[in-house]
Design an enzyme around this catalytic site. Structure first.
Site, PDB file in Angstrom:
ATOM      1  N   LYS A 310       1.917  59.807  81.370  1.00  0.00           N
ATOM      2  CA  LYS A 310       0.861  60.648  81.950  1.00  0.00           C
ATOM      3  C   LYS A 310      -0.514  60.472  81.328  1.00  0.00           C
ATOM      4  CE  LYS A 310       3.385  64.675  83.666  1.00  0.00           C
ATOM      5  NZ  LYS A 310       3.602  66.126  83.476  1.00  0.00           N
ATOM      6  N   HIS A 311      -0.593  59.734  80.231  1.00  0.00           N
ATOM      7  CA  HIS A 311      -1.876  59.667  79.511  1.00  0.00           C
ATOM      8  C   HIS A 311      -2.356  58.227  79.337  1.00  0.00           C
ATOM      9  CE1 HIS A 311       0.151  63.445  78.132  1.00  0.00           C
ATOM     10  NE2 HIS A 311      -1.024  63.933  78.466  1.00  0.00           N
ATOM     11  N   LEU A 312      -3.652  58.083  79.123  1.00  0.00           N
ATOM     12  CA  LEU A 312      -4.268  56.755  79.064  1.00  0.00           C
ATOM     13  C   LEU A 312      -4.229  56.163  77.653  1.00  0.00           C
ATOM     14  CD1 LEU A 312      -7.513  57.339  81.186  1.00  0.00           C
ATOM     15  CD2 LEU A 312      -5.218  56.753  81.962  1.00  0.00           C
TER      16      LEU A 312
END
Ligand SMILES: *[C@@H]1O[C@H](CO)[C@@H](O)[C@H](O)[C@H]1NC(C)=O
Ligand SMILES: *[C@@H]1O[C@H](CO)[C@@H](O)[C@H](O)[C@H]1NC(C)=O
Length: 397
Positions: A310-312
């Site tokens: 879900k995160h970069l």
């Protein structure tokens, strides 16, 4: 290197800018940053509020920097870069009570939503309330010159899509309206405390997150409903910004089209220096969509857009930071952060026509591509800076 003529030009513009700054004290250089939002902006708040193990406090989170700090990435997050571009220190998580908050505070925390009351996090309202209760830590001048960054809503729409697999158009719109109404109310609280400069990052195409694709079973395509909800939200959010800039005296904003940035990078990853925009660097499952741990982290996070489901990655955050800071109106408008930072407080930018604003937001692939030629971009940014100071100055003359 640039030719000597351009050096003379730069020198003259710099002197001019300095003179103007001396003569027009109302030129406000924002030196304070307040951050609201969810895990994308969380600088470590979650670990102070959770009874359970917080993954981001342990490796492989932070591996690129050699230290896990509670940030949901292999390294830095977007607000870190923006603070850096503004020339101020990294903004600490507000729940770390011993930190130095003289340049602002981050209230963002993983799992935050706009609606509902999820455990072990702070909703947007709770974040804004914490800010408001502690406003005396800063002067009125600081509060009004500061930039207020906001990224929130992902979890609202992901939860909604999970619980309502096939809503009608009217139901979708009604839910988006609820979220936007609440955001509107919270912006007004911040405005009431003195906030004038708001920087919104719109929502990513949520159906393209590896976690969402993997849970859906078809990893080839982005999942329709979550992305559609995000798009509906983004449209309403921009309308809200335009509305507020008419309604609230002195309200200024920056609206960054994160949705298109992620979409472009997922589709044409290599153009943007990534090997893949489909799988995450860290996790298990066909596209590493879940359960990131030290046992399943890739060797080169910089080749990925997504660090976990879900995160970069830090590299993706850096690109986002650059775009928010210095890109042109196809990507971020009506002001980018650099512009927002120097805008005089008594100047109201009104964009009367929604269509005009929407058109300005439309991503122009070629423009973005050429923008992201890094060397050229640094040069552009340099030039834009002087252009910007001139522009800010010209408002005052
Ligand atoms: C700061 O602003 C508030 C209103 O927003 C006002 O009540 C208060 O007196 C101001 N404080 C100072 C020190 O000017
Ligand atoms: C998933 O993560 C592993 C590291 O555990 C990595 O080697 C692999 O390339 C990733 N999968 C994909 C599809 O990129």
């Amino acid at each position: 290197m640039a030719n000597p003529k351009s050096h003379v030009f730069i020198l003259i513009t710099t002197l001019l800018a300095l003179l103007l700054l001396l003569h027009f004290p109302s030129v406000s250089l924002a030196q304070t940053l307040f951050v609201f939002g969810d895990g994308l902006y969380d600088a470590g708040n979650k670990q102070f509020l959770s009874q359970n193990r917080v993954d981001a406090s342990f490796p492989p989170y932070g591996i690129t920097l050699g230290k896990a700090t509670g940030r949901w990435s292999d390294g830095r997050i977007v607000p870190d870069y923006l603070a850096n571009f503004m020339g101020i220190p990294q903004i600490p998580p507000f729940l770390q009570s011993t930190a130095d908050f003289s340049h602002g505070a981050s209230f963002a925390i993983a799992d935050a939503t706009v609606l509902g009351s999820p455990p072990e996090t702070m909703t947007l309202s709770q974040q804004v309330m914490k800010f408001s209760e502690n406003k005396n830590k800063w002067t009125n001048k600081t509060l009004s010159e500061a930039i207020y960054m906001i990224y929130i809503g992902s979890d609202d729409y992901l939860n909604y899509a999970k619980n309502n697999p096939s809503p009608s158009d009217a139901q979708k719109q009604a839910f988006v309206d609820q979220v936007i109404t609440k955001i509107n109310a919270e912006i007004k609280v911040v405005y009431g405390v003195g906030g004038r400069k708001f920087a919104f990052q719109n929502l990513a195409p949520l159906g393209c997150l590896p976690a969402v694709k993997q849970a859906n079973g078809n990893v080839q395509e982005c999942v329709k409903l979550p992305s559609e909800m995000a798009a509906l939200h983004n449209k309403k959010l921009l309308q809200l910004m335009i509305e507020l800039s008419k309604q609230l005296n002195g309200f200024q904003y920056s609206f960054y089209d994160f949705f298109s940035s992620i979409q472009n990078r997922v589709i044409k990853s290599k153009t943007y220096t990534f090997e893949t925009g489909i799988a995450a660097c860290c996790g298990t499952g066909s596209i590493n969509g879940s359960d990131c741990s030290s046992n399943n982290v890739c060797a080169k996070p910089e080749e990925y857009i997504f660090f976990d489901g879900k995160h970069l990655t830090q590299e993706a955050n850096l690109q986002v930071g650059h775009l928010m800071w210095g890109a042109d109106p196809e990507v971020v408008g009506p002001n980018n952060l650099r512009e927002l930072m120097v805008l005089p407080l008594d100047l109201t930018v009104i964009l009367g026509d929604i269509h005009e604003a929407m058109a300005a937001m439309r991503p122009r692939q070629s423009k973005i591509e050429s923008l992201y030629d890094t060397k050229k971009m640094d040069l552009d940014m340099e030039n834009q800076w002087f252009y910007q100071v001139d522009k800010a100055a010209s408002f005052l003359i």
